[in-house]
Design a protein around this motif. Sequence first.
Motif, mmCIF file in Angstrom:
data_model
loop_
_atom_site.group_PDB
_atom_site.id
_atom_site.type_symbol
_atom_site.label_atom_id
_atom_site.label_comp_id
_atom_site.label_asym_id
_atom_site.label_seq_id
_atom_site.Cartn_x
_atom_site.Cartn_y
_atom_site.Cartn_z
ATOM 1 N N SER A 17 69.811 -13.565 -15.614
ATOM 2 C CA SER A 17 68.732 -14.419 -16.101
ATOM 3 C C SER A 17 67.430 -13.672 -15.847
ATOM 4 O O SER A 17 67.028 -13.479 -14.695
ATOM 5 N N LYS A 19 63.875 -12.542 -15.072
ATOM 6 C CA LYS A 19 62.825 -13.151 -14.259
ATOM 7 C C LYS A 19 61.431 -12.899 -14.836
ATOM 8 O O LYS A 19 60.436 -13.318 -14.252
ATOM 9 N N LYS A 114 72.656 -11.903 -11.291
ATOM 10 C CA LYS A 114 73.265 -12.912 -10.419
ATOM 11 C C LYS A 114 74.652 -12.403 -10.038
ATOM 12 O O LYS A 114 75.632 -12.639 -10.741
ATOM 13 N N TRP A 115 74.683 -11.688 -8.927
ATOM 14 C CA TRP A 115 75.909 -11.008 -8.504
ATOM 15 C C TRP A 115 77.051 -11.967 -8.222
ATOM 16 O O TRP A 115 78.217 -11.589 -8.342
ATOM 17 N N ASP A 116 76.750 -13.183 -7.869
ATOM 18 C CA ASP A 116 77.801 -14.155 -7.512
ATOM 19 C C ASP A 116 78.259 -14.994 -8.700
ATOM 20 O O ASP A 116 79.036 -15.918 -8.540
ATOM 21 N N GLU A 117 77.777 -14.683 -9.912
ATOM 22 C CA GLU A 117 78.178 -15.410 -11.109
ATOM 23 C C GLU A 117 78.868 -14.481 -12.096
ATOM 24 O O GLU A 117 78.687 -13.272 -12.048
#
Length: 141
Positions: A17, A19, A114-117
């Motif tokens: 996403s 920024k 977003k490394w965790d998505e």
Amino acid sequence: MFVISDFIRVERMPGFSCKLCAQCCRDRIVVLYDRDIERLSEAGFSDFYEEASELELYLTGAKYRMKLKENGECIFLKDDRCIAYEYRPDTCRRYPFIVGEDFILASISCPGIKWDEEGDAEPFREPSEEISRALRRIIKL
């Protein structure tokens, strides 16, 4: 100081996403392919590129690169926004990823990743075609 590469290979496509920080528009070499030159020229932009170095040509397959302002910003950056966004080069369209047929590279410095998505690689695949072909020639990915 210019960032030449801050990409790492990842096993899965992370989320993203933007920024709107314009960090990717500063102190970076933006390689340009023939279709980038054509797209921007047809949109009325001129005097925005210069010849790539031999190393840039070898690594990316691009004959040109974007001119930068004296402060290291892209010449299309104005008030932290791209004035050529609709016509931007493939390097900008694919950032912060390079998506090949069987590999994904991601920028470690982009704050929008977003490394965790889980993300969708498809929008980044076409703008990555030329550079992924060049990278495959020189690196085992």
